[in-house]
Write an enzyme that holds these catalytic residues in place. Structure first.
Site, PDB file in Angstrom:
ATOM      1  CB  ALA A 271      -0.905  -0.028   1.258  1.00 22.27           C
ATOM      2  CG  ASP A 272       2.920   4.787  -1.467  1.00 18.86           C
ATOM      3  OD1 ASP A 272       4.119   4.522  -0.938  1.00 18.86           O
ATOM      4  OD2 ASP A 272       2.746   5.903  -1.743  1.00 18.86           O
ATOM      5  CB  THR A 273      -1.248   6.944   1.731  1.00 23.96           C
ATOM      6  OG1 THR A 273      -1.818   5.720   2.186  1.00 23.96           O
ATOM      7  CG2 THR A 273      -2.220   8.032   2.152  1.00 23.96           C
TER       8      THR A 273
ATOM      9  N   GLY B 195      -3.261   3.748  -2.499  1.00 25.51           N
ATOM     10  CA  GLY B 195      -3.005   2.672  -3.523  1.00 25.51           C
ATOM     11  C   GLY B 195      -2.956   1.480  -2.942  1.00 25.51           C
TER      12      GLY B 195
END
Length: 186
Positions: A67-69, A104
């Site tokens: 995940a990435d923000t 994501g």
């Protein structure tokens, strides 16, 4: 099935615990690089895929979640601040204004590859200089995209739409439905 969260984020760990009682944590170590000219949902999805792929390469028996923000403001990405001064400048810019938070995600395993992105919109309160100084001095914004955590202080956010968990860093609602589709959750 062994499940691995490819993130060092303590916030993602807590959010994933809402869905899964047991999982391992093995943060991706590769450099985070993305084409910042892409739309924000593509940026975060690509970064999440890279993280999941890196960890899956050494653990092909596992189901890996990456995940990435990012915070999207005025057509550009606001990542983690470089230092306290950068955090203060970011908070001043966001003060009294709206922005979007994109996270994501990628679930990668044997015969499983799913990825996507979630968007939430956030409106900040007007922030005083004294509040910004106090908040940054506490250290919390230094490891967060956009220099803040919605869960940190009620004086930050006037309102939001979309997933609260997404703003923190993991869209649990979306992930719950994906994990059900692949048979990890009932």
């Amino acid at each position: 099935m062994k499940i691995i969260l490819a993130s060092a984020s303590p916030r993602r760990k807590e959010l994933l615990k809402k869905l899964l009682p047991e999982f391992d944590i093995l943060p991706a170590r590769g450099e985070e690089c993305a084409d910042l000219t892409l739309p924000p949902e593509e940026i975060v999805r690509t970064l999440a895929e890279h993280k999941a792929e890196e960890v899956f390469a050494s653990h092909p028996e596992a189901l890996v979640l990456g995940a990435d923000t990012v915070v999207w403001f005025e057509g550009r990405v606001l990542g983690k601040p470089a230092d306290a001064s950068d955090a203060k400048n970011t908070l001043r810019a966001l003060s009294g204004r709206s922005h979007s938070v994109y996270t994501g995600w990628c679930i990668l395993g044997q015969n499983v590859r799913r990825s996507g992105a979630c968007r939430s919109d956030v409106l900040f309160h007007e922030l005083s200089e004294s509040f910004i100084d106090e908040y940054v001095a506490g250290g919390s914004p230094l490891d967060k995209a956009g220099s803040y955590g919605i869960q940190d202080d009620e004086r930050l956010v006037a309102g939001y739409s979309g997933s609260y968990d997404n703003i923190i860093g993991l869209p649990t609602e979306e992930l719950r439905s994906q994990l059900r589709l692949i048979g990890v959750l009932k």
